[in-house]
Design a protein around this motif. Structure first.
Motif, PDB file in Angstrom:
ATOM      1  N   ALA A  29       0.838  -1.197   0.000  1.00  0.00           N
ATOM      2  CA  ALA A  29       0.000   0.000   0.000  1.00  0.00           C
ATOM      3  C   ALA A  29       0.870   1.242   0.000  1.00  0.00           C
ATOM      4  O   ALA A  29       1.974   1.255   0.514  1.00  0.00           O
ATOM      5  N   SER A  30       0.348   2.326  -0.579  1.00  0.00           N
ATOM      6  CA  SER A  30       1.133   3.549  -0.677  1.00  0.00           C
ATOM      7  C   SER A  30       1.265   4.219   0.678  1.00  0.00           C
ATOM      8  O   SER A  30       0.435   4.072   1.561  1.00  0.00           O
ATOM      9  N   ASP A  31       2.365   4.948   0.844  1.00  0.00           N
ATOM     10  CA  ASP A  31       2.633   5.718   2.047  1.00  0.00           C
ATOM     11  C   ASP A  31       2.653   7.190   1.651  1.00  0.00           C
ATOM     12  O   ASP A  31       3.529   7.616   0.902  1.00  0.00           O
ATOM     13  N   PRO A  32       1.688   7.984   2.143  1.00  0.00           N
ATOM     14  CA  PRO A  32       1.622   9.379   1.709  1.00  0.00           C
ATOM     15  C   PRO A  32       2.781  10.236   2.192  1.00  0.00           C
ATOM     16  O   PRO A  32       2.863  11.408   1.847  1.00  0.00           O
ATOM     17  N   SER A  33       3.704   9.671   2.985  1.00  0.00           N
ATOM     18  CA  SER A  33       4.854  10.467   3.419  1.00  0.00           C
ATOM     19  C   SER A  33       5.877  10.625   2.305  1.00  0.00           C
ATOM     20  O   SER A  33       6.814  11.425   2.437  1.00  0.00           O
ATOM     21  N   TYR A  34       5.747   9.873   1.209  1.00  0.00           N
ATOM     22  CA  TYR A  34       6.687   9.962   0.080  1.00  0.00           C
ATOM     23  C   TYR A  34       5.885  10.069  -1.208  1.00  0.00           C
ATOM     24  O   TYR A  34       5.004   9.246  -1.464  1.00  0.00           O
ATOM     25  N   ALA A  35       6.181  11.085  -1.992  1.00  0.00           N
ATOM     26  CA  ALA A  35       5.504  11.267  -3.274  1.00  0.00           C
ATOM     27  C   ALA A  35       6.520  11.338  -4.400  1.00  0.00           C
ATOM     28  O   ALA A  35       7.583  11.956  -4.263  1.00  0.00           O
ATOM     29  N   ALA A  80      -1.712  15.890  -0.066  1.00  0.00           N
ATOM     30  CA  ALA A  80      -0.952  14.783   0.523  1.00  0.00           C
ATOM     31  C   ALA A  80       0.035  15.264   1.586  1.00  0.00           C
ATOM     32  O   ALA A  80       0.277  14.574   2.572  1.00  0.00           O
ATOM     33  N   PHE A  81       0.635  16.443   1.364  1.00  0.00           N
ATOM     34  CA  PHE A  81       1.627  17.038   2.258  1.00  0.00           C
ATOM     35  C   PHE A  81       2.696  16.023   2.659  1.00  0.00           C
ATOM     36  O   PHE A  81       2.935  15.747   3.843  1.00  0.00           O
ATOM     37  N   PRO A  82       3.378  15.419   1.683  1.00  0.00           N
ATOM     38  CA  PRO A  82       4.367  14.382   1.993  1.00  0.00           C
ATOM     39  C   PRO A  82       5.620  14.956   2.639  1.00  0.00           C
ATOM     40  O   PRO A  82       5.957  16.125   2.456  1.00  0.00           O
ATOM     41  N   ARG A  83       6.311  14.124   3.364  1.00  0.00           N
ATOM     42  CA  ARG A  83       7.580  14.553   3.965  1.00  0.00           C
ATOM     43  C   ARG A  83       8.687  14.567   2.915  1.00  0.00           C
ATOM     44  O   ARG A  83       9.581  15.414   2.951  1.00  0.00           O
ATOM     45  N   PHE A  84       8.663  13.609   1.986  1.00  0.00           N
ATOM     46  CA  PHE A  84       9.656  13.531   0.915  1.00  0.00           C
ATOM     47  C   PHE A  84       8.948  13.662  -0.430  1.00  0.00           C
ATOM     48  O   PHE A  84       7.884  13.076  -0.629  1.00  0.00           O
ATOM     49  N   VAL A  85       9.579  14.391  -1.346  1.00  0.00           N
ATOM     50  CA  VAL A  85       9.070  14.485  -2.710  1.00  0.00           C
ATOM     51  C   VAL A  85      10.237  14.276  -3.665  1.00  0.00           C
ATOM     52  O   VAL A  85      11.260  14.969  -3.570  1.00  0.00           O
ATOM     53  N   CYS A  86      10.083  13.320  -4.570  1.00  0.00           N
ATOM     54  CA  CYS A  86      11.111  13.041  -5.570  1.00  0.00           C
ATOM     55  C   CYS A  86      10.559  13.390  -6.947  1.00  0.00           C
ATOM     56  O   CYS A  86       9.555  12.818  -7.388  1.00  0.00           O
ATOM     57  N   PHE A  87      11.201  14.316  -7.621  1.00  0.00           N
ATOM     58  CA  PHE A  87      10.813  14.731  -8.961  1.00  0.00           C
ATOM     59  C   PHE A  87      11.635  13.921  -9.964  1.00  0.00           C
ATOM     60  O   PHE A  87      12.851  14.110 -10.072  1.00  0.00           O
ATOM     61  N   VAL A  88      10.994  12.996 -10.650  1.00  0.00           N
ATOM     62  CA  VAL A  88      11.680  12.162 -11.637  1.00  0.00           C
ATOM     63  C   VAL A  88      11.597  12.858 -12.990  1.00  0.00           C
ATOM     64  O   VAL A  88      10.495  13.096 -13.506  1.00  0.00           O
ATOM     65  N   VAL A  89      12.742  13.176 -13.554  1.00  0.00           N
ATOM     66  CA  VAL A  89      12.765  13.934 -14.802  1.00  0.00           C
ATOM     67  C   VAL A  89      13.834  13.387 -15.740  1.00  0.00           C
ATOM     68  O   VAL A  89      14.870  12.886 -15.297  1.00  0.00           O
ATOM     69  N   ARG A  90      13.565  13.490 -17.026  1.00  0.00           N
ATOM     70  CA  ARG A  90      14.581  13.219 -18.030  1.00  0.00           C
ATOM     71  C   ARG A  90      15.538  14.409 -18.095  1.00  0.00           C
ATOM     72  O   ARG A  90      15.191  15.517 -17.668  1.00  0.00           O
ATOM     73  N   PRO A  91      16.758  14.223 -18.611  1.00  0.00           N
ATOM     74  CA  PRO A  91      17.708  15.339 -18.651  1.00  0.00           C
ATOM     75  C   PRO A  91      17.157  16.590 -19.325  1.00  0.00           C
ATOM     76  O   PRO A  91      17.428  17.711 -18.875  1.00  0.00           O
TER      77      PRO A  91
END
Length: 484
Positions: A29-35, A80-91
């Motif tokens: 299940a997803s954890d809203p602390s990380y998006a 969601a107000f996550p503690r961690f946010v990771c932006f996945v991007v191409r170069p």
């Protein structure tokens, strides 16, 4: 905004529809602390969808997609107000403008001026490179440090630095020993490449002149350079000899004083080459020419000079909170000024009497604004890299019992306890004491230590550094708060 639910995979879309690769299916299940925040165009590509999948599986992450602007993710992030946010991007997405957008977006989850999460931009020379970084799970304890500039060797287990100011100078510290000067070659290109390839440090530090295409090793004297080609790093000495960098061990890279090292203006750039051929899993870097230096050099004050206290992610954002606090405290009229280019500022208001009394100049205010949104942080923000524990100048504890928090600072080096260990660089020393709270809180009420002028947000406490340490005086803040 529409919300869609797949089995075990909540997806919050900022636009109306998107095609998700069937591979993106977590087992928990997803954890809203990380998006994970990713563009619809990127997640629709199978190889980049695999990067998202790896993060989802590792962190049970919530996925938020956007269309043509990362700002479209704001409503879902606020919800969601996550503690961690990771932006996945191409170069091609990881531009200077994107870094600035991320900085501003992540300060807008609530009403205070501070960044509201710990974020990182995860990219790579290609999707394979990005996937390696995303799959990194083993925490990194930093025991070996190497540098092309001076740093506080007393605070690391072992380290070596080559001087960028004085030709022929280097300093080395062996485990259990003291730092000692040694004679270095006049051209240190080969020595630095061998250091990365053979000794494989866990942390590499650089300063001096640089562009997106090179790091110029000597600052005050002629030396070689590091360059990149085809996503690979190599050294090029003053005689034109080329030395390949092959240093695959997981490491972090801090070009704390380099111009443009964090600017990804295409695939052929130094930042991507560091990630691709030098094992870098996390790094920061200026996306513009640097001159003030608070956003870069200050990370050492938290990360290297307080070994083991902060992860690199925490040290980066502690320093950013310190920067915003300095603006908000002494020159709040500058908070809305555009960052990175002083010539674009619509106005240059004069400083008030309190700021002048605190020693700030107009240059300081403009320098803080300049640095605020131009330093990138790359990598998975929840991956933990921290220095091995060493004796510190002061102890710092944060405890909680039944909604009462106690934040306490205990000097260990007498009157020098709050002074910087090393002053090489720019804007060193004087950083506030900082601790991240174990959970988000609300309803804060200070019970003790209000005279220390603490700032307590939903997820951190900051106490200004008095600079002059009185070891007979308590440095203690007690407050009540309710968990959100």
């Amino acid at each position: 905004m529409k919300t869609y639910f797949l089995p075990g995979f909540p997806l919050v879309f900022a636009m109306s529809a998107v095609t998700i690769s069937p591979a993106v299916q977590p087992t928990a299940a997803s954890d809203p602390s990380y998006a994970v925040v990713v563009s619809q165009e990127t997640v629709a590509l199978a190889d980049w969808s695999a990067v998202v999948e790896a993060l989802v599986l590792k962190h049970q992450a919530l996925v938020i997609t956007f269309g043509d602007s990362v700002g479209q993710a704001k409503p879902a992030l606020q919800q969601a107000f996550p503690r961690f946010v990771c932006f996945v991007v191409r170069p091609e997405e990881a531009s200077r403008a994107f870094v600035g957008h991320v900085h501003r977006l992540t300060r807008q989850f609530d009403a205070d001026p501070y960044t509201d999460c710990l974020w990182g931009i995860l990219t790579g020379y290609d999707a394979t490179n990005a996937l390696r970084i995303a799959k990194q799970t083993e925490p990194l304890t930093i025991r070996k440090v190497a540098a092309g500039t001076e740093f506080a060797t007393a605070m690391v287990e072992s380290g070596v630095w080559y001087c960028e100011l004085n030709q022929g100078k280097m300093v080395r510290k062996e485990p259990g020993g003291n730092a000692a000067p040694q004679r270095a070659p006049k051209d240190t290109t080969r020595a630095l490449v061998d250091l990365l390839n053979d000794e494989r440090p866990d942390l590499f530090l650089t300063s001096g002149h640089a562009t997106e295409r090179d790091w110029q090793i000597g600052f005050r004297y002629r030396n070689g350079s590091f360059r990149c080609s085809g996503g690979r790093l190599f050294g090029l000495d003053t005689r034109g000899q080329r030395f390949a960098v092959e240093s695959p061990n997981p490491k972090v890279y801090l070009p704390i004083g380099n111009c443009l090292m964090g600017h990804i203006d295409g695939r052929e750039c130094m930042a991507l080459a560091w990630m691709n051929s030098a094992g870098v899993c996390q790094m920061l870097g200026y996306t513009v020419p640097t001159w003030y230096g608070y956003g870069g050099w200050g990370v050492l004050d938290y990360f290297v000079e307080q070994p083991g206290r902060y992860t690199l992610t925490e040290a980066f954002f502690a320093n950013h909170h310190a920067l915003v606090h300095r603006l908000a405290t002494w020159c709040p009229e500058f908070l809305d000024q555009p960052s990175g280019d002083m010539s674009r500022a619509p106005s240059r208001p004069s400083l008030g009497s309190e700021a002048l009394a605190a020693g700030l100049s107009l240059t300081d205010a403009l320098g803080l604004v300049f640095d605020r949104d131009v330093v990138a942080f790359y990598g998975d923000p929840a991956w933990q890299a921290r220095l091995a524990d060493q004796p510190q100048a002061y102890e710092q504890t944060l405890t909680e019992a039944d909604g009462t928090y106690v934040f306490e600072i205990t000097p260990r080096r007498g009157p020098d306890s709050f002074a910087p260990i090393n002053t090489n660089g720019s804007q060193r020393g004087g950083r506030p004491f900082m601790a991240f709270l174990p959970q988000r809180v609300t309803g804060v009420r200070v019970l003790e230590g209000g005279n220390l002028r603490p700032v307590i947000t939903d997820d951190f406490i900051l106490v200004p550094n008095p600079r002059v340490c009185d070891s007979t005086k308590p440095y203690r803040v007690v407050f009540e708060a309710r968990a959100l």
